[in-house]
Write a protein that holds these residues in place. Structure first.
Motif, short mmCIF file in Angstrom:
data_model
loop_
_atom_site.label_atom_id
_atom_site.label_comp_id
_atom_site.label_asym_id
_atom_site.label_seq_id
_atom_site.Cartn_x
_atom_site.Cartn_y
_atom_site.Cartn_z
N GLY A 48 -40.42 0.97 -35.82
CA GLY A 48 -40.41 1.07 -34.43
C GLY A 48 -39.12 1.50 -33.82
N PHE A 95 -38.24 4.88 -34.20
CA PHE A 95 -39.01 5.98 -33.52
C PHE A 95 -38.20 5.95 -32.04
CE2 PHE A 95 -43.07 5.32 -36.00
CZ PHE A 95 -42.97 6.67 -36.36
N SER A 96 -38.08 4.59 -31.67
CA SER A 96 -37.30 4.60 -30.47
C SER A 96 -35.85 5.33 -30.44
CB SER A 96 -36.94 3.01 -30.04
OG SER A 96 -38.25 2.29 -29.51
N GLY A 121 -40.21 14.40 -28.89
CA GLY A 121 -39.39 13.33 -28.35
C GLY A 121 -39.89 12.30 -27.60
N ARG A 122 -41.11 12.61 -27.06
CA ARG A 122 -41.83 11.85 -26.09
C ARG A 122 -42.88 10.94 -26.78
NH1 ARG A 122 -42.01 11.78 -20.75
NH2 ARG A 122 -43.98 10.43 -20.83
N MET A 123 -43.37 11.75 -27.97
CA MET A 123 -44.06 10.97 -29.02
C MET A 123 -43.25 9.95 -29.56
SD MET A 123 -46.97 11.77 -29.44
CE MET A 123 -48.32 13.05 -29.69
N PHE A 124 -42.25 10.17 -29.97
CA PHE A 124 -41.33 9.12 -30.63
C PHE A 124 -41.12 8.05 -29.92
CE2 PHE A 124 -39.51 12.54 -33.62
CZ PHE A 124 -40.44 12.13 -34.57
N SER A 125 -40.60 8.53 -28.36
CA SER A 125 -40.63 7.21 -27.50
C SER A 125 -41.85 6.33 -27.40
CB SER A 125 -40.30 7.80 -26.30
OG SER A 125 -38.88 8.14 -26.39
N PHE A 126 -42.86 7.05 -27.33
CA PHE A 126 -44.33 6.21 -27.16
C PHE A 126 -44.48 5.48 -28.31
CE2 PHE A 126 -48.74 6.01 -27.54
CZ PHE A 126 -49.36 5.62 -26.48
N LEU A 127 -44.26 6.06 -29.32
CA LEU A 127 -44.48 5.05 -30.64
C LEU A 127 -43.58 4.00 -30.81
CD1 LEU A 127 -45.09 7.78 -33.50
CD2 LEU A 127 -46.90 6.32 -31.91
N GLY A 128 -42.16 3.99 -30.41
CA GLY A 128 -41.29 3.19 -30.28
C GLY A 128 -41.54 1.82 -29.35
N LYS A 129 -42.35 2.39 -28.14
CA LYS A 129 -42.58 1.29 -27.16
C LYS A 129 -44.03 0.61 -27.66
CE LYS A 129 -40.86 4.01 -23.22
NZ LYS A 129 -41.24 5.01 -22.02
N TYR A 133 -33.60 12.63 -28.91
CA TYR A 133 -34.04 13.78 -28.20
C TYR A 133 -33.72 13.97 -26.58
CZ TYR A 133 -37.60 16.14 -31.42
OH TYR A 133 -38.01 16.88 -32.35
N GLY A 173 -36.46 9.01 -30.19
CA GLY A 173 -36.69 9.28 -28.72
C GLY A 173 -35.59 9.44 -27.82
#
Lengths: 151, 151
Positions: B14, B17-18, A14-22, B24, B21
DNA sequence: AATAAATAGTTAACACTGTAAACTATTTAT
DNA sequence: ATAAATAGTTTACAGTGTTAACTATTTATT
């Protein structure tokens, strides 16, 4: 904390996904920082693809958002001169969202940036990996949304 | 907007991914809503894994964050009784972050929830797809961070 | 036709997040 | 002894997510 400890902990998915989105968003902002808008690029792309026929409510659906947030988005984009609201004559509760000339001029570059960032992000991946990734992401998205429904 | 138009537009990577995240995080919050904290779960996991030896600054690195944000995180977790700050005797500028008994009691469940959400999210994927996904995500993360450095 | 219910959009309020600047206390370098 | 760097804090501000209450308009019910 010893130097190696940083690598000891795997961030959860989940953190990985958020990081990539940002990260995507940050690259986009940087590449487009000569424009006078620093967000809502994808809203513009969507409005363009439904030219003249999309309302705020529908945009909310398309952006996994809600009508209140979309008011802010359209306020921003219309203050900056990218979008105008036009009352729908059939149903006067609705506004049709119309791109200005300024927006139409900026959009090819915006779309190009989306593609460029994809290229950057996916560098070093084989085509098979990329298509597998998009499939896998869709599955995960479905799994998550299904599970959120049942709360 | 005709019904089929919703599927006409592919959200860019992107945004995907967000979205994942956020999903999750939402699942995590729901599964753990009987706890009296609704965020910073992963910070607790990290503090545990470095028990007694991690400072706020180091936590900032581990969370891709900064010291100002971490002050807020630790303020929150210590108000809620999960963490205490203990001045480091070697270097009195630093605080060692120590878990309370309350946190230690909650952590097995928190870790279990991380695992459960992974299971939910990855349901229907073959093991080969999952390991490929983690590899691919790391590559994308590297591509993005490299590119952000060079701004 | 009259009334009620639903829909599109707006406004206001509140909590949370990200970020930068200025600050204190302490340690390290010169 | 002094300057520079580091750990942590405080304050401020802009942006985001969410809820409730509101107006205007359309659709459904009687």
């Amino acid at each position: 904390m010893t130097p190696t400890l940083l690598s000891k902990v795997e961030p959860p998915l989940g953190r990985m996904f958020s990081f990539l989105g940002k990260g995507y968003l940050q690259l986009l902002r940087t590449k487009l920082n000569h424009l006078d808008i620093d967000r809502n690029y994808y809203a513009l792309v969507l409005i363009e693809s439904f030219e003249g026929e999309v309302t705020q409510q529908e945009l909310a659906l398309l952006l996994d958002s809600d009508k209140v947030s979309i008011v802010r988005v359209i306020d921003y984009l219309s203050e900056k001169g990218y979008v105008t609201r036009t009352r729908n004559t059939d149903d006067r509760r609705k506004y049709s969202l119309i791109l200005t000339e300024k927006a139409k001029k900026a959009l090819p570059e915006i779309r190009k940036c989306f593609a460029e960032i994809n290229e950057i992000a996916l560098k070093g991946l084989r085509n098979s990996q990329i298509s597998e990734l998009t499939d896998v992401i869709k599955i995960i998205k479905n799994n998550i949304t299904e599970n959120i429904q049942t709360l």
